[in-house]
Structures are given as C-alpha cells and as structure tokens.
Design an enzyme around this catalytic site. Structure first.
Site, mmCIF file in Angstrom:
data_model
loop_
_atom_site.group_PDB
_atom_site.id
_atom_site.type_symbol
_atom_site.label_atom_id
_atom_site.label_comp_id
_atom_site.label_asym_id
_atom_site.label_seq_id
_atom_site.Cartn_x
_atom_site.Cartn_y
_atom_site.Cartn_z
ATOM 1 N N GLU A 170 3.871 85.692 33.858
ATOM 2 C CA GLU A 170 2.881 86.358 33.006
ATOM 3 C C GLU A 170 3.362 87.687 32.443
ATOM 4 O O GLU A 170 2.770 88.745 32.686
ATOM 5 C CB GLU A 170 1.566 86.547 33.763
ATOM 6 C CG GLU A 170 0.928 85.230 34.152
ATOM 7 C CD GLU A 170 -0.490 85.379 34.687
ATOM 8 O OE1 GLU A 170 -0.914 86.507 34.951
ATOM 9 O OE2 GLU A 170 -1.176 84.355 34.817
ATOM 10 N N GLU A 379 -0.352 77.734 37.280
ATOM 11 C CA GLU A 379 -1.533 78.286 37.974
ATOM 12 C C GLU A 379 -2.793 77.789 37.295
ATOM 13 O O GLU A 379 -2.866 77.740 36.070
ATOM 14 C CB GLU A 379 -1.578 79.823 37.894
ATOM 15 C CG GLU A 379 -0.647 80.538 38.818
ATOM 16 C CD GLU A 379 -0.738 82.061 38.680
ATOM 17 O OE1 GLU A 379 -1.823 82.591 38.353
ATOM 18 O OE2 GLU A 379 0.302 82.708 38.880
HETATM 19 C C1 BGP Z 1 -2.745 85.519 37.452
HETATM 20 C C2 BGP Z 1 -1.660 85.979 38.377
HETATM 21 C C3 BGP Z 1 -1.898 85.676 39.817
HETATM 22 C C4 BGP Z 1 -3.348 85.730 40.259
HETATM 23 C C5 BGP Z 1 -4.295 85.133 39.240
HETATM 24 C C6 BGP Z 1 -5.752 85.387 39.516
HETATM 25 O O1 BGP Z 1 -2.810 86.366 36.359
HETATM 26 O O2 BGP Z 1 -0.411 85.403 38.030
HETATM 27 O O3 BGP Z 1 -1.048 86.487 40.574
HETATM 28 O O4 BGP Z 1 -3.711 86.923 40.768
HETATM 29 O O5 BGP Z 1 -4.032 85.576 37.943
HETATM 30 O O6 BGP Z 1 -6.112 86.638 39.035
HETATM 31 P P1 BGP Z 1 -6.991 87.664 39.828
HETATM 32 O O7 BGP Z 1 -6.353 87.781 41.160
HETATM 33 O O8 BGP Z 1 -6.963 88.905 39.030
HETATM 34 O O9 BGP Z 1 -8.355 87.065 39.899
#
Ligand code: BGP
Length: 479
Positions: A170, A379
């Site tokens: 990301e 993800e």
């Molecule tokens: C993405 C990241 C992850 C994870 C996920 C959920 O942007 O790659 O590391 O954290 O989002 O986001 P959050 O934890 O802010 O809810």
C-alpha cells in the site's frame, strides 16, 4: 451482467490470510532488532487509539508455532506475512542480523512443513528509524539503493523456499498518511514532498523487482495496492468527472507506474501546473519500465463515492474515524478535483467503512482490463467489535457474511474472465490495527489482547474460522 452459473475457483487457488510484522510480532526490541518509525511514532502522545502500540502486539514472534498450527488446522493454502526490516538490518543497512534471518527461516520452514505457501511482503510500513534519521527515509533517493539491498538480502536468504513476494504494501496509503494527512509516521503535511516520496518509492519498487529476476528467477512478485474503486455520486457530468479524477489521482497514479512505468497524463499535468510534480531524472523512467510485476496485489476494503469539489472546497483534513463511533468520519477532497461523499446505497461498519462486495468485482474488472495482469487479493476483511460469549465462543456471523459475499464477487469476476491467483483474509489472528488499537478486530482467530490492563493473549477460534475451513476444503463450492 448476471451469470446463471458461476465458474469454479481454480484448483490451485491460494486460499489464505494475511498479517504484517508490526501488527502481530511484538518483541519490538529483542534479538538485535532496533526501532522502526512505528516504534517511535506510537510513543508520541495522541497518535494512536488510547496510546496503543505494537511492543507486544499478539506476540506472534514467540507464538508463531501455535499460530501456524492453527493455520494448518484450518487447511490454509497460503499465509501472507511481512518481514520487519529492522530485524534483518537493525540500522537499515550494513551487517545482516542473523537472529532476524533465523526467525523468518523458522517461520517459513514451519509453514512449508504444513504445506502452506508463504507469501512474503518485503515492506509493510516499518521503515528503520535509522534511515529516517540519516536522510529522511523515503524523502531521499538514497532509499532506492538501500531498499534494493535489503530486498536482495531477503531474496538470497529465503528465495529458495518463498516463491510469492509482495514488494511494497500500500504505497498509496503509507505515503498519503505519512506525508499528506500526517496520521502516520513521519507525520508530515507537504504535497510536493508527498509526490517526491512516491516517486522514490516507485523507483525502489522497480529496483527490487528488477533484482528479483536475477535472484529468484522462478518466483513471482508484485506490489499490494490499496484499491478503492471510484463511483460517481450522480450521473451529473461534473460528478462523473470527479470520480474520473479520483480514479486517476488515487489509483492510476500508482498502478500505471507499476504496470507500465508511466505516470497518467491528466494528474501529471495538474501537478506540473501547480508546481508539485516530482523531480524525475531520465534514467528513472528506464528503471520504472524495467521493474514490471508478475501480478497486481489488491487490498480491497471498500469503494469510495465522489462528487464535484469547488476550488474553495474541502481538503484532506476531514476527521477520520479511529474510535469505532459510527458516523464520525468526515468527507475529504482535493479542491477543484474531487470530494468524497457518503454512498447511501451501502451499509457501513462501525468505523464508517463501506461494505460493498460488488465493488470488488468492479475493481477486479477495471484492473484486469487496464493492466492485463493476474490479480492476488492480498487483503480483504472486516474490522469490527467481537464479543467473547460465556461459553468462550465468538459468533462473528457479520464477518462470515462479509467474506462470503466478497468471495462470491471474486467468483463472479472469475466468470467474467479475470485471472485470480488467490485470496488473503485480513487477518488470520486479531492484531494491532495501526491507529484503531485492538478493539477493531479482523481475525479468524480471536486474541485476548486489549487496550488496557494485562491480558493473556490466548487464541480462540471464531465461528468464521470453522466456516472458512469448510470453504477451503470445498475449494469455494460451499460458500
Ligand atoms: C490496510 C493495511 C493493513 C491493515 C488494514 C486494515 O491498509 O495494509 O495493515 O491494517 O488496512 O486497516 P485498519 O487496521 O486501519 O482498520
């Protein structure tokens, strides 16, 4: 279109789940590891929810065997994890720290023992603090060489057993939050620097991929991009244009560079006219073109809906919901370019993230048509409150519904003709959500870790664990 019958998932589809070093490992200062920019940032008062940090996280560093055992029990085909740069090079460069290599060797061997394909993310945001101090980290072109060297060390150490690699996680998020909204380290707000940092990161990405061809010739590598497909609020041409702008400024700006080594023209001209375009040297474009990925990794959580934003309109400063109080997220935008707006057709989570499975199908089709690359969903998942019942169960039907509908959307996209490599649920165990603490849970496995007080970190299988196990066993037939 509405398909009458859906194609099956491919036989070698990689059913998996994901994590990131800082969010699960803990052990932040052991076995030679030094500080990353996150170890520093979380100690600044007011930056994270209730001051949470990853010092212990869910202690995966010490409990990885137990975690892999649970993955094996679930029948997982792949596990995506990231390497902490500061375990391998505590100060970002120099001598390799053998204890860091050992930890990941053990993890990789444990995974392979259970026939779980490792997907290794080289960089998931935890830049060595030493590099930030030495030259501003991503702010200097020096990072390209240092990132390439770090990557080569990983290729040499693990390339014999790891065949799937993610270069940068990301880039669009760590740069925006680090340099435009100041919500992530290093906490800057500087548009010109933001675009320069991005250029360096794109070069680093390409340099790592270029080297990969030499060291892991039989492997596959790609970035993981946080793709939020843009919708127009209405059919008014000005809203359609705003959505078009958003797609270019929030997505093509990165994905075009990854896939083609070229910046999109509308955004490039806008930045040039505003004096914030990155400095680019001639050889940069050659490098960008030489580092093409094998697949596009997509992290998908939601779509975003846009409308016209006047020149004196909203900026990126709108409040971001990190507390789980529904309805506290504010709209943001680039004046004269686009503005986000609530999509009333979609349900939202308690953290105000849209729930939109069809948006995933739309996103996969857009990426497939534009880049003709296979796609790994690196993800996708639901961050929510979970409750442990008196009988120690977690009835997370809402998470099952979220994952089920998104997997259906992938199957529809496969039927449309997209080439899909696999799917990683975010996340395998509960973990630290960067800004949202431990109460925003994503895992298929619950971890008894909280914002306050002492907790025993024990693992509990959620209802979604058993459900996903059955999905994997049936190769997606039992959705
Ligand atoms: C993405 C990241 C992850 C994870 C996920 C959920 O942007 O790659 O590391 O954290 O989002 O986001 P959050 O934890 O802010 O809810």
């Amino acid at each position: 279109m509405i398909h009458e019958n859906l194609k099956s998932f491919p036989n070698d589809f990689l059913w998996g789940a994901a994590s990131a070093a800082y969010q699960v490992e803990g052990a932040w200062n052991v076995d030679g590891k030094e500080k990353s920019i996150w170890d520093t940032f979380v100690r600044v008062p007011g930056k994270t929810f209730k001051g949470t940090n990853g010092d212990v996280a869910v202690d995966h560093y010490h409990r990885y065997k137990e975690d892999v055992q649970l993955m094996a029990e679930m029948g997982m085909k792949t596990y995506r994890f990231s390497v902490a740069w500061t375990r391998i090079f505590p100060h970002g460069k120099g001598e390799v720290n053998q204890e860091g290599i050992d930890f990941y060797n053990h993890l990789i061997d444990e995974l392979r023992k259970h026939y779980i394909e490792p997907i290794l993310t080289i960089y998931h945001w935890d830049l060595p603090q030493a590099l930030q101090d030495a030259y501003g980290g991503w702010e200097s072109k020096q990072i390209v060489e240092d990132f390439q060297n770090y990557s080569i060390s990983l290729f040499k150490a693990f390339g014999d057993r790891v065949k799937y690699w993610v270069s940068l996680n990301e880039q669009n998020i760590f740069t925006r939050l680090g340099y435009q909204t100041a919500m992530h380290p290093p906490g800057e707000k500087d548009d010109k620097l933001y675009y320069q940092v991005n250029h360096h990161a794109s070069l680093a990405n390409a340099a790592a991929i270029k080297a990969f061809r030499k060291y892991v010739p039989d492997g596959k590598i790609g970035p993981s991009f946080a793709y939020s497909p843009a919708y127009a609020k209405t059919s008014k041409p000005e809203d359609v244009l705003a959505a078009d702008n958003a797609e270019e400024f929030t997505s093509h700006w990165w994905m075009d560079v990854y896939a083609w080594g070229e910046y999109p023209q509308v955004a490039w001209n806008y930045l040039t006219r505003n004096g914030i375009a990155p400095r680019i040297e001639k050889e940069d474009l050659e490098l960008l073109k030489a580092g093409k990925p094998d697949f596009m990794g997509i992290n998908y959580y939601q779509t975003t809906t846009y409308e016209k934003n006047p020149l004196n309109g909203v900026t990126l400063d709108g409040h971001f919901n990190t507390t789980g109080e529904k309805g506290t997220m504010e709209d943001t935008g680039l004046p004269g370019v686009y503005k986000t707006v609530t999509n009333d057709n979609l349900e939202r989570t308690n953290w105000d993230w849209n729930i939109d499975p069809q948006g995933l199908r739309i996103g996969i089709r857009r990426v497939t048509n534009r880049y003709q690359l296979p796609i790994l969903i690196s993800e996708n998942g639901l961050g929510e409150y979970d409750k442990v019942e008196d009988d120690d169960s977690i009835q997370d039907d809402y998470r099952i519904e979220y994952i089920r509908t998104h997997l259906k959307a992938i199957q529809e996209a496969i039927t449309d003709g997209a080439e899909m490599i696999g799917y990683c649920v975010w996340s395998f165990t509960d973990l630290l959500s960067w800004l949202n603490g431990y109460q925003k849970r994503y895992g298929l496995v619950y971890v008894n870790q909280h914002e306050e007080g002492e907790h025993d970190l024990r693992r509990i299988r959620k209802k979604s664990f058993y459900w996903y196990k059955d999905v994997i066993a049936s190769n997606g037939e039992n959705l």
